[in-house]
Write a protein that holds these residues in place. Structure first.
Motif, PDB file in Angstrom:
ATOM      1  N   LYS A   1     -10.496   0.995  -2.722  1.00  0.00           N
ATOM      2  CA  LYS A   1      -9.360   1.558  -1.997  1.00  0.00           C
ATOM      3  C   LYS A   1      -8.519   2.406  -2.935  1.00  0.00           C
ATOM      4  O   LYS A   1      -8.026   3.478  -2.550  1.00  0.00           O
ATOM      5  CB  LYS A   1      -8.520   0.420  -1.402  1.00  0.00           C
ATOM      6  CG  LYS A   1      -7.273   0.890  -0.648  1.00  0.00           C
ATOM      7  CD  LYS A   1      -7.624   1.703   0.589  1.00  0.00           C
ATOM      8  CE  LYS A   1      -6.377   2.061   1.369  1.00  0.00           C
ATOM      9  NZ  LYS A   1      -6.665   2.906   2.558  1.00  0.00           N
TER      10      LYS A   1
ATOM     11  N   ILE B   1      -4.773  -4.252  -3.968  1.00  0.00           N
ATOM     12  CA  ILE B   1      -5.535  -3.080  -3.525  1.00  0.00           C
ATOM     13  C   ILE B   1      -6.815  -3.000  -4.353  1.00  0.00           C
ATOM     14  O   ILE B   1      -6.771  -2.909  -5.582  1.00  0.00           O
ATOM     15  CB  ILE B   1      -4.701  -1.799  -3.690  1.00  0.00           C
ATOM     16  CG1 ILE B   1      -3.477  -1.854  -2.765  1.00  0.00           C
ATOM     17  CG2 ILE B   1      -5.533  -0.555  -3.403  1.00  0.00           C
ATOM     18  CD1 ILE B   1      -2.511  -0.694  -2.942  1.00  0.00           C
TER      19      ILE B   1
ATOM     20  N   GLU C   1       0.832  -1.201   0.000  1.00  0.00           N
ATOM     21  CA  GLU C   1       0.000   0.000   0.000  1.00  0.00           C
ATOM     22  C   GLU C   1       0.869   1.255   0.000  1.00  0.00           C
ATOM     23  O   GLU C   1       0.555   2.250  -0.656  1.00  0.00           O
ATOM     24  CB  GLU C   1      -0.929  -0.003   1.213  1.00  0.00           C
ATOM     25  CG  GLU C   1      -1.938   1.135   1.206  1.00  0.00           C
ATOM     26  CD  GLU C   1      -2.968   0.998   2.313  1.00  0.00           C
ATOM     27  OE1 GLU C   1      -3.164   1.972   3.066  1.00  0.00           O
ATOM     28  OE2 GLU C   1      -3.565  -0.098   2.426  1.00  0.00           O
TER      29      GLU C   1
END
Length: 453
Positions: free
Chosen positions: A352, A348, A268
């Protein structure tokens, strides 16, 4: 030439050339934790690399201006090989590994740099050039003029350890690009103000020409703590091939060393880094700007984000494409390519992804507002600010969700900025500007005449 290789001041190996290959040979009974590189763990047999120095040792070698200064200063001391260059700069570089000739004495400390004066006094390019020359023996890569600022050690070295220079800051100038330091400092703010991922802390000089970047591989005293390895090195590539690999290859080379428990958090972080480059139009994110750092194999992570610059604020880079391809494409308008890469490679979700992107676009607008206030009070930065905001606005338009209303257009208009500066069109390949314009054929001229009212 035989060089001594140390990890956090402990001698662990020797580096030398043998016939047509370079050799890294660990000392007997070196602890496994004192590995030199993630790609070269401790073992009895040597690590060999044909013809050139091992990629790990090449990753921080000076490039561009700094390299030319070193060649000018040292002359015959450099024999044209990377090994001789490493012998000069290897004791003062990024990361926990230092390299010096065994007979060298490293206890002497260079004259400390007055960082306060550097930040608060106007420095001419000539004065900064003098500083680069004074502190040129720094193992830092990149073409922008830079060096590591020397500071006196606060404590004596431990027994059986060499005296280490303490350098807590990387000092960067503006090169031939106007206010590059100013550009980098405020571009980094777009990501840093979100407080979502670690970002290298920077301090900007009052004149906008010098940037201090706080190192993340040392502690508060400036003592070396972390190993640092960029993706270019992990891929076994020389620095000049930093734009060659795809983002997929960079990801594969780095995620292999991430601990399983922290893997998704780290991916991330990388995602925020990649998206920021698209929003701010940074065409210079290459495989040397994505790196890992660690104190052991158990805490390998992506480094704090560094070297974020709005490259499209400058004419020479206005038409530059992203530094690394994604799914075979290098385009600022990625369409479905980018969200697909995030979902399939980074794990992801699209929801998101959209959230991350919206946060970054909104942050760019907020920093843009801050910069318009700066432009009102200081006219010398007005042009670079204008071009930065136009670049960010184009970045936002190209990557944002179609339903999003985030834009810098109103901010740009309220500031009274003119249109985006457009560079002169580049000449076509093989066409001399001295040649007369090519005449069209009689058929084309006739068609043009017939179309006129």
């Amino acid at each position: 030439m035989r060089l001594s290789v140390s990890v956090r001041g402990r001698l662990v190996a020797h580096l030398f050339r043998e016939r047509d290959q370079y050799v890294l040979q660990y000392e007997p009974e070196v602890a496994a934790a004192d590995f030199v590189s993630l790609t070269m763990p401790v073992r009895a047999s040597p690590w060999l690399w044909p013809r050139d120095l091992h990629p790990f040792f090449r990753q921080n070698l000076p490039e561009g201006y700094l390299l030319s200064v070193l060649r000018e200063i040292l002359g015959s001391a450099l024999d044209g090989t990377d090994l001789s260059l490493l012998a000069v700069v290897g004791r003062n570089g990024i990361g926990r590994v230092t390299v010096i000739p065994p007979q060298a004495q490293d206890s002497a400390v260079e004259e400390p740099l007055d960082l306060k004066a550097l930040l608060h006094e106007d420095f001419s390019p000539e004065h900064f050039d003098d500083l680069v020359r004074r502190y040129a023996r720094s193992a830092v890569s990149g073409v922008v003029p830079k060096f590591l600022s020397p500071e006196a050690p606060q404590e004596p070295p431990e027994p059986r350890r060499m005296a280490l220079r303490t350098t807590r800051y990387l000092v960067k100038g503006s090169s031939n690009l106007p206010y590059l330091a100013f550009n980098e400092h405020h571009t980094m703010r777009v990501l840093a103000r979100l407080n979502k991922v670690p970002v290298a802390h920077t301090q900007l000089s009052d004149d906008g020409q010098v940037l201090l970047v706080e190192r993340f591989d040392v502690d508060a005293r400036g003592a070396l703590t972390h190993g640092v390895e960029d993706a270019c090195s992990l891929l076994g590539l020389p620095p000049h091939e930093k734009y060659v690999p795809s983002m997929e290859r960079v990801l594969k080379a780095t995620e292999a060393y991430l601990p399983g428990a922290a893997r998704q958090v780290q991916l991330e972080r990388l995602g925020y880094h990649l998206l920021t480059n698209f929003v701010v139009r940074n065409a210079d994110c290459h495989s040397k700007n994505i790196a890992l750092y660690y104190t052991s194999l158990d805490d390998v992570a992506f480094t704090p984000v560094f070297d974020l610059v709005t490259t499209q604020a400058y004419d020479a880079f206005r038409d530059g494409t992203p530094g690394l391809s994604i799914e075979g494409r290098k385009a600022w308008n990625p369409g479905k390519t980018l969200p697909h890469f995030f979902a399939s490679r980074l794990g992801i979700s699209s929801r998101k992804y959209s959230q991350m992107l919206e946060e970054l676009c909104e942050s760019a607008v907020e920093v843009g507002r801050e910069l318009t206030n700066v432009a009102r009070s200081e006219n010398r930065w007005r042009r670079v600010i204008k071009n930065m905001l136009h670049a960010w606005n184009r970045g936002i338009q190209d990557v944002r969700n179609p339903n999003s209303t985030v834009s810098l257009a109103a901010v740009i208009e309220a500031a009274g900025f003119s249109d985006y500066d457009k560079p002169a069109p580049a000449p076509r390949t093989g066409e001399s500007p001295l040649l007369a314009k090519r005449r069209s054929s009689p058929r084309v001229r006739k068609r043009k005449n017939e179309s006129r009212p």
